[in-house]
Design a protein around this motif. Structure first.
Motif, PDB file in Angstrom:
ATOM      1  N   LEU A  57       6.713   5.898   6.245  1.00  0.00           N
ATOM      2  CA  LEU A  57       5.836   6.000   7.410  1.00  0.00           C
ATOM      3  C   LEU A  57       6.665   5.816   8.678  1.00  0.00           C
ATOM      4  N   ARG A 224      -0.685   6.653   1.361  1.00  0.00           N
ATOM      5  CA  ARG A 224      -1.872   6.967   2.147  1.00  0.00           C
ATOM      6  C   ARG A 224      -2.641   5.700   2.509  1.00  0.00           C
ATOM      7  N   ARG A 225      -2.829   4.812   1.505  1.00  0.00           N
ATOM      8  CA  ARG A 225      -3.547   3.564   1.773  1.00  0.00           C
ATOM      9  C   ARG A 225      -2.751   2.677   2.725  1.00  0.00           C
ATOM     10  N   ARG A 227      -0.697   3.699   5.016  1.00  0.00           N
ATOM     11  CA  ARG A 227      -0.771   4.269   6.363  1.00  0.00           C
ATOM     12  C   ARG A 227      -2.027   3.782   7.083  1.00  0.00           C
ATOM     13  N   ASP A 228      -3.143   3.751   6.369  1.00  0.00           N
ATOM     14  CA  ASP A 228      -4.386   3.270   6.983  1.00  0.00           C
ATOM     15  C   ASP A 228      -4.261   1.794   7.374  1.00  0.00           C
ATOM     16  N   ALA A 229      -3.621   1.028   6.516  1.00  0.00           N
ATOM     17  CA  ALA A 229      -3.477  -0.406   6.799  1.00  0.00           C
ATOM     18  C   ALA A 229      -2.562  -0.627   8.005  1.00  0.00           C
ATOM     19  N   ALA A 231      -1.950   1.514  10.413  1.00  0.00           N
ATOM     20  CA  ALA A 231      -2.640   2.022  11.601  1.00  0.00           C
ATOM     21  C   ALA A 231      -3.641   1.003  12.121  1.00  0.00           C
ATOM     22  N   THR A 232      -4.326   0.329  11.223  1.00  0.00           N
ATOM     23  CA  THR A 232      -5.281  -0.700  11.633  1.00  0.00           C
ATOM     24  C   THR A 232      -4.568  -1.868  12.303  1.00  0.00           C
ATOM     25  N   PRO A 236      -5.170   1.602  17.965  1.00  0.00           N
ATOM     26  CA  PRO A 236      -5.387   3.032  18.237  1.00  0.00           C
ATOM     27  C   PRO A 236      -4.390   3.659  19.204  1.00  0.00           C
ATOM     28  N   GLU A 239       0.528   5.779  16.812  1.00  0.00           N
ATOM     29  CA  GLU A 239       0.342   6.828  15.814  1.00  0.00           C
ATOM     30  C   GLU A 239       1.182   6.517  14.587  1.00  0.00           C
ATOM     31  N   THR A 241       2.532   8.100  11.074  1.00  0.00           N
ATOM     32  CA  THR A 241       2.711   9.402  10.439  1.00  0.00           C
ATOM     33  C   THR A 241       3.523   9.247   9.168  1.00  0.00           C
TER      34      THR A 241
END
Length: 843
Positions: A57, A224-225, A227-229, A231-232, A236, A239, A241
């Protein structure tokens, strides 16, 4: 039937040899173009995959878009505290802060300025880092640096050498290691300096900030999981990626130039194949006419029209297969040459092993076979349609064009002229002009046999000075109008394209330079020596120049990209307080000073196209700040907007609010009263001694630099179009060789009544020159006319005015005439070498 096809093809291999060569050259061009661009794309993909190898990431500042016009946008730095937040996310094995920027290397007191970027980066340990040590060790102390092995080898830098790195700050560092990029010794056309993270932050003026955070996932953690963590945890405004997506995005931005090059190469390949198609059709028409008796015997023996058609197309198929196979081999080998040619004209492409995709082979075979068979279809159908008894009576003599062909040709030519006329008076469009060009070429092809006799006798009149040889050459060309027209038109198309590009390129270039010199009144312009799209001048340049007592004013110009829906546009940022002192701008409405409040000035044609006036608002999407509504502060004359390079002008303050980039494109300098230009130039040059990428140009040199890209593209296109001209010249040679076989008895009679071998050779050469002269007249007329129409059509946007480069066009004429003379050399020798008695007795 297939045995007959094979036997006939081998029996007439000499007649078909040059046709085969034309197809081979065309397929070579197509194959080389596809191999080159496929190779460049693959190498760029590999380069960016290598750059993100080991990175699951990447965390960066959020942006509305990643890149524009092939340039990746610069993002705001990340705070150091974010690194700790990311490290604390469950599933993160490592979070490595990364710093990247521009830093020019100097060795032995000389700046190293490559064609590409000069990169300054923080050293990243494995598995994140893309650079691996080839020798030495990683940088640890504040005065240590690792240099890429390619730069070190090229400039004699070794372990223990002292190099200077110039970024926001300057430092003298000791080389402690040499690194490679993946399997390569470095990045192509670049220099790389790798230092410790604190050193990179200091040199690039980032304080404690970082450019990016590279994240490595722990074993068993889903990307994928994770990345969400992440990002949180980041929030916001940042970014996150995936590494593979980041590599794909960066590669896509870098491929923009490759895509443009591929489009241009394939368009030129299509032109070469079109010229080759004329040669193929002409060759098969002549060969079939000469074999009328043979085909009649086949029909009398019971062969059907369909079998005759298949026989002729079968010969074309064999020629196509052989030529395509050879063309693919030469195309693969020639891709390296195309890469070198593109590099010679300023289009730098990555170097590496060639890629031959199955799609390339399929396209080459489809095109090679398709062009050959389709070009032979017309002659084959005519052969199949002739009744046996009629074929036995037919001679090789030509007839003129049929009434239907003449009427159709007249209508096509009329439509072409009408479309051209509409463009010349300003009522046309690019689409209309393109359709008119196609229509005009079709009309010429159909009307060729009608107008060729009169044109041949008129244009060939100077050949009368050569005596009987010249008069016979003129009459011979006029007596075979179909053959002469087809041969001349093939060369005319190549010359039309060359003259079109020459006139159009010169017109745009001259208009750009004229508008620049009329609008920019500065005495000197400081620009980047590398001509980067967005500039490349350090902000220190303006500071150093503006403080000189020899300088009255120094005004900065910057460029940026923004999104207008899905379309990318460019803009110019200026200092409205100083720009008026170094330019002579003319606003149709509003004022330039009004942009200081956050407005935008539009070029007149853009305001008209969008229906905007002063006081209206324009939505502009910036990468850093998203969609903003800017008030239209003024309408600028198109010629002045062209001098500023874009049709959108904002203030430097507005630019700094919406862009992270901190580089100038140019600094316009007005010399102080009483100071001579020489003294001022010396002072400016001395002040910029520590800015190796800064180039000081006077007004004329700066104007010439505006059109450098046009010169490069025009040079590359002209060089590649010479392939189409070469194919057309092969057509002249081929036609004359075949016509000698047809006129053997005539040539024998001429020799019998006293014509010498020298006179006969000059007759054949005169015919070749006459065909070339016809092509020159038609090609230059087409090229110049449609270039004039294009200039008129584009005039509202480009402010271009028609300029005819007489010297260059005369050079084209001279080269084409000499080439025509050379094309007749082989047929002339063959004709002079015929045995007189054997020729006379031949039926």
């Amino acid at each position: 039937m297939w045995r007959l096809v094979l036997r006939n093809t081998l029996a007439h291999r000499g007649r078909l040899a040059l046709t085969l060569l034309a197809v081979l050259l065309g397929v070579t061009f197509v194959t080389g173009s596809l191999v080159l661009t496929d190779t460049s794309r693959r190498l760029l993909d590999e380069q960016f995959r290598t750059a993100t190898a080991g990175v699951d990431l990447a965390v960066r500042d959020a942006a509305a878009f990643d890149s524009a016009m092939g340039v990746e946008v610069e993002r705001d730095p990340l705070p150091a505290t974010l690194v700790d937040r990311v490290r604390a996310v469950p599933g993160v094995a490592a979070a490595v802060p990364v710093v990247r920027g521009q830093g020019v290397l100097s060795a032995d007191g000389k700046a190293i300025v490559p064609a590409g970027p000069s990169l300054l980066m923080s050293w990243e340990p494995a598995p994140v880092g893309a650079f691996t040590l080839r020798t030495g060790r990683a940088p640890v102390a504040d005065d240590e640096v690792v240099v890429d092995a390619a730069t070190a080898a090229l400039h004699g830098v070794g372990l223990g050498s002292r190099v200077t790195v110039r970024a926001d700050e300057t430092a003298v560092l000791r080389v402690v290691g040499l690194a490679g990029f993946g399997a390569e010794p470095g990045l192509p056309n670049s220099t790389v300096a790798l230092v410790g993270l604190p050193v990179a932050q200091r040199l690039l003026g980032l304080g404690g900030g970082v450019s990016e955070i590279d994240v490595v996932a722990a074993d068993g953690a889903g990307v994928r999981r994770l990345r969400d963590a992440v990002a949180t945890a980041a929030g916001p405004e940042y970014e996150v990626t995936a590494g593979r997506d980041l590599a794909a995005s960066s590669a896509a931005a870098a491929k923009t130039q490759v895509a443009s090059l591929q489009l241009m190469l394939l368009a030129l390949a299509a032109a070469a194949l079109l010229v080759g198609a004329f040669l193929i059709a002409n060759t098969f028409s002549i060969v079939i006419t000469q074999r009328a008796g043979e085909l009649a015997v086949l029909r009398a023996a019971g062969a059907t029209g369909a079998q005759v058609l298949a026989s002729v197309l079968g010969e074309a198929f064999l020629v196509g297969v052989t030529a395509t196979a050879g063309g693919i081999g030469l195309g693969v080998a020639g891709a390296t040459g195309l890469r070198g040619l593109a590099g010679a004209f300023g289009m730098t492409l990555p170097d590496g092993g060639l890629v031959v995709a199955p799609r390339t082979l399929a396209v080459a075979f489809v095109i090679g076979l398709g062009v050959t068979v389709l070009s032979a279809l017309g002659p084959a159908r005519r052969a199949a349609a002739v009744a046996p008894v009629e074929a036995m009576r037919r001679s090789a003599a030509e007839t003129g064009a049929g009434r239907g062909r003449t009427v159709t040709g007249g209508l096509a030519a009329g439509l072409g002229i009408a479309g051209l006329a509409a463009s010349l008076i300003g009522n046309g469009s690019v689409a209309v002009l393109a359709a008119a060009a196609v229509s005009a070429v079709v009309g010429l092809a159909l009307l060729g046999p009608v107008v060729t006799p009169a044109l041949s006798r008129t244009i060939g009149r100077p050949l009368d000075a050569a005596g009987v040889s010249g008069r016979l050459a003129r009459e011979s060309a006029a007596r075979a109008p179909r053959r002469t027209a087809a041969t001349a038109l093939a060369l005319a198309l190549g010359l039309a394209l060359i003259s079109f590009m020459t006139v159009l390129g010169t017109s745009i270039k001259e208009s750009m330079q004229r508008s620049y010199t009329e609008t920019i009144t500065a005495d000197f312009v400081v620009e980047s020596a590398r001509n980067e799209m967005l500039g490349g001048l350090s902000h220190h340049v303006h500071h150093h120049v503006s403080e000189l007592p020899q300088v009255a004013v120094a005004s900065r110009i910057r460029y940026g990209h923004w999104k207008d829906g899905e379309r990318t546009e460019a803009l110019t940022a200026v200092d409205p307080g100083t720009l008026s002192r170094v330019t002579a701008l003319h606003l149709v409405e509003g004022s330039l000073e009004a942009v200081s409040g956050g407005g935008v000035v539009l070029a007149e044609n853009i305001a008209r196209e969008r229906g905007l006036r002063v006081g209206d608002t324009l939505e502009m999407t910036f990468s850093r700040t998203g969609t903003q509504r800017l008030t239209v502060a003024g309408i600028l004359r198109d010629r002045d907007a062209q001098a500023l390079s874009t049709g959108y002008v904002i203030s430097l303050d507005t630019f700094s609010r919406n862009y992270r980039e901190d580089v100038d494109a140019a600094v316009l300098v007005k010399v102080a009263d009483g100071v001579g230009d020489d003294a001022a130039e010396k002072a400016i040059t001395a002040a910029l001694a520590d800015e190796p990428t800064a180039k000081v140009r006077d007004q004329a040199s700066a104007a010439a630099a505006r059109s450098l890209t046009i010169d490069q593209v025009l040079g590359l296109v002209t060089a590649l179009l010479m392939l189409a001209v070469l194919i057309a010249l092969l057509g002249i040679t081929n036609t004359l060789v075949l016509s000698i076989l047809e006129r053997t008895r005539e040539i024998g009679l001429l020799r019998a009544v006293g014509m010498t071998g020298a006179q006969l050779r000059w007759m054949i050469r005169g015919e070749a020159v006459l065909v070339a002269a016809l092509a020159i007249v038609l090609g230059l007329a087409l090229g110049v006319a449609f270039a004039a129409g294009t200039v008129s059509t584009l005039g509202s946007a480009t402010q271009a005015t028609l300029t005819i480069p007489a010297g260059r066009l005369l050079l084209v004429v001279a080269v084409a005439a000499l080439a025509g003379l050379a094309a007749g050399a082989l047929p002339a020798r063959r004709a002079a070498g015929l045995d007189v008695l054997a020729a006379i007795t031949r039926s």
